[in-house]
Design a protein around this motif. Structure first.
Motif, PDB file in Angstrom:
ATOM      1  N   GLN A 198       3.772 -49.072  16.955  1.00 19.39           N
ATOM      2  CA  GLN A 198       3.971 -50.210  17.856  1.00 19.39           C
ATOM      3  C   GLN A 198       2.689 -50.672  18.531  1.00 19.39           C
ATOM      4  O   GLN A 198       2.710 -51.624  19.316  1.00 19.39           O
ATOM      5  CB  GLN A 198       5.073 -49.883  18.868  1.00 19.39           C
ATOM      6  N   GLN A 235      11.457 -56.433  13.838  1.00 24.91           N
ATOM      7  CA  GLN A 235      12.402 -55.303  13.910  1.00 24.91           C
ATOM      8  C   GLN A 235      12.331 -54.445  12.660  1.00 24.91           C
ATOM      9  O   GLN A 235      12.319 -53.220  12.731  1.00 24.91           O
ATOM     10  CB  GLN A 235      13.824 -55.825  14.143  1.00 24.91           C
ATOM     11  N   GLY A 238       9.722 -52.042  12.661  1.00 25.98           N
ATOM     12  CA  GLY A 238       9.781 -51.031  13.724  1.00 25.98           C
ATOM     13  C   GLY A 238       9.259 -51.552  15.054  1.00 25.98           C
ATOM     14  O   GLY A 238       8.672 -50.807  15.830  1.00 25.98           O
ATOM     15  N   ASN A 239       9.471 -52.845  15.297  1.00 28.51           N
ATOM     16  CA  ASN A 239       9.125 -53.485  16.579  1.00 28.51           C
ATOM     17  C   ASN A 239       7.632 -53.530  16.865  1.00 28.51           C
ATOM     18  O   ASN A 239       7.218 -53.490  18.017  1.00 28.51           O
ATOM     19  CB  ASN A 239       9.848 -52.812  17.756  1.00 28.51           C
ATOM     20  N   GLY A 254      10.142 -57.771  18.485  1.00 29.10           N
ATOM     21  CA  GLY A 254      11.424 -57.200  18.080  1.00 29.10           C
ATOM     22  C   GLY A 254      12.501 -57.367  19.135  1.00 29.10           C
ATOM     23  O   GLY A 254      13.684 -57.180  18.872  1.00 29.10           O
ATOM     24  N   GLU A 255      12.061 -57.716  20.355  1.00 34.56           N
ATOM     25  CA  GLU A 255      13.044 -57.928  21.417  1.00 34.56           C
ATOM     26  C   GLU A 255      13.071 -59.397  21.816  1.00 34.56           C
ATOM     27  O   GLU A 255      14.127 -59.985  22.042  1.00 34.56           O
ATOM     28  CB  GLU A 255      12.684 -57.067  22.621  1.00 34.56           C
TER      29      GLU A 255
HETATM   30  C1  LIG Z   1      13.546 -52.603  18.445  1.00 31.89           C
HETATM   31  O1  LIG Z   1      13.961 -53.426  19.519  1.00 31.89           O
HETATM   32  C2  LIG Z   1      15.338 -53.732  19.498  1.00 31.89           C
HETATM   33  C3  LIG Z   1      15.605 -54.744  20.607  1.00 31.89           C
HETATM   34  O2  LIG Z   1      15.091 -54.297  21.825  1.00 31.89           O
HETATM   35  C4  LIG Z   1      16.127 -52.424  19.660  1.00 31.89           C
HETATM   36  O3  LIG Z   1      17.506 -52.700  19.599  1.00 31.89           O
HETATM   37  C5  LIG Z   1      15.734 -51.449  18.551  1.00 31.89           C
HETATM   38  O4  LIG Z   1      16.356 -50.213  18.752  1.00 31.89           O
HETATM   39  C6  LIG Z   1      14.235 -51.244  18.515  1.00 31.89           C
HETATM   40  N1  LIG Z   1      13.861 -50.453  17.366  1.00 31.89           N
HETATM   41  C7  LIG Z   1      12.909 -49.522  17.415  1.00 31.89           C
HETATM   42  C8  LIG Z   1      12.617 -48.823  16.118  1.00 31.89           C
HETATM   43  O5  LIG Z   1      12.296 -49.226  18.428  1.00 31.89           O
END
Ligand SMILES: *[C@@H]1O[C@H](CO)[C@@H](O)[C@H](O)[C@H]1NC(C)=O
Length: 346
Positions: A198, A235, A238-239, A254-255
């Protein structure tokens, strides 16, 4: 009508109002909205728009006499080969002009003299095609705050293999990694190389984005939902932070999806992406160092990416005002100082 259509419409109306002089809100022009998710599709208020600029300002280290050389950032650029010497130069010189103390370029032997001759300000290591390239770069990693992989890298198998090794070593050191150009080609062949890290920021143009998207999601890009595609790619990776460069830059961690539609111009010259990558090298380091307290809980890399996108677009706009269609990447580099001052030091 789709939610996205509505938020775009709102922004367009605000822009129109401003054009005809009904509002005086400078930053509305930037047509920026942060969206928590697509089902919520919130169009945020002017306050949010000012806030993200403020968050960028918050992570910029103040200029004081007390700091020693190197504290504001030592940036490594990995790229530069026989065919491509301009890209690593533009990225490295931009990093310096944004405020890094030192810019190192790790390129092939035959590119090194050429890049040095462009600028005495850069430190150029002719190691990228040497048999122990990864080790040669690894020696420098403890002294680097971020690395930018890809400007002028090309697609030579050996160089890509070395870039891969450098990415792996940089991950082990936990430093921010910006991946651009042929570095993205490498990632589309081997996504697992960076997936889940990340502290990485990918900066694909539309073509590079499509290639990555198809590699990860096994689906063509949905051209009616660019925001959703950028979110999904982030996403799937892996964000990590994805910056889709275009008429407007779309940034996601990813958010959220942040749009940077800061002015710019109709003219896009070769090398603009290298300015973005170089400035991102510095801003990612600053934002990472500052941490989420200084970014009000927002992802520091998202803030860094917004800062670098708006800065690059501001350089474009200023160079275009002076030179019109004859502007080139060098003219944009010459605007970095004034553009930075205008956006972040007022
Ligand atoms: C990525 O972000 C989304 C939204 O916040 C979350 O639902 C997901 O679990 C996250 N995935 C990882 C790999 O951190």
């Amino acid at each position: 009508m789709q939610p996205r259509g509505i938020s775009c419409l709102v922004a367009e109306i605000l822009l129109l109002l401003e054009l005809i002089g009904l509002t005086q809100c400078g930053e509305l022009r930037m047509c920026l909205f942060i969206e928590r998710s697509f089902s919520l599709h919130k169009t945020h208020t002017l306050k949010d728009m000012e806030n993200i600029f403020q968050l960028v300002r918050n992570v910029i280290p103040p200029l004081t006499g007390k700091r020693h050389k190197g504290q504001d950032g030592r940036i490594g650029i990995v790229g530069g080969c026989q065919e491509y010497t301009g890209a690593p130069y533009f990225a490295a010189i931009t990093a310096l002009k944004v405020g890094a103390d030192l810019s190192h370029v790790f390129c092939t032997k035959d590119a090194a003299t050429v890049i040095k001759s462009y600028s005495p300000e850069l430190i150029v290591h002719p190691v990228l095609d040497s048999p122990n390239a990864v080790h040669e770069v690894e020696k420098w990693l403890p002294r680097l705050h971020s690395v930018v992989i890809g400007p002028g890298l090309g697609r030579d198998e050996t160089l890509l293999e070395n870039a891969k090794g450098i990415i792996e070593k940089s991950k082990m050191k936990g430093i921010p990694i910006i991946i651009d150009a042929d570095g993205l080609w490498l990632i589309s062949q081997q996504p697992s190389l960076i997936q889940g890290y990340q502290r990485a920021i990918l900066t694909p143009n539309y073509m590079e984005f499509s290639r990555l998207y198809e590699a990860m999601l096994r689906d063509p890009v949905d051209s009616s939902d660019h925001h959703g595609c950028v979110l999904r790619l982030s996403q799937a990776m892996g964000n990590l932070t994805v910056v889709q460069k275009g008429e407007r830059d779309l940034i996601s961690d990813g958010e959220k999806v942040v749009v940077c539609g800061h002015e710019g111009s109709g003219r896009r010259c070769g090398g603009q992406g290298d300015l973005l990558a170089g400035s991102l090298g510095v801003l990612a380091h600053w934002a990472f160092l500052a941490g989420a307290e200084r970014t009000n809980g927002q992802n520091p890399f998202l803030v860094a990416a917004f800062g670098a996108c708006s800065l690059t677009r501001q350089c474009n706009s200023q160079a275009f005002q002076k030179l019109g269609r004859s502007m080139t990447a060098s003219d944009m580099v010459a605007e970095v100082g004034a553009a930075f001052g205008k956006l972040f030091e007022t």
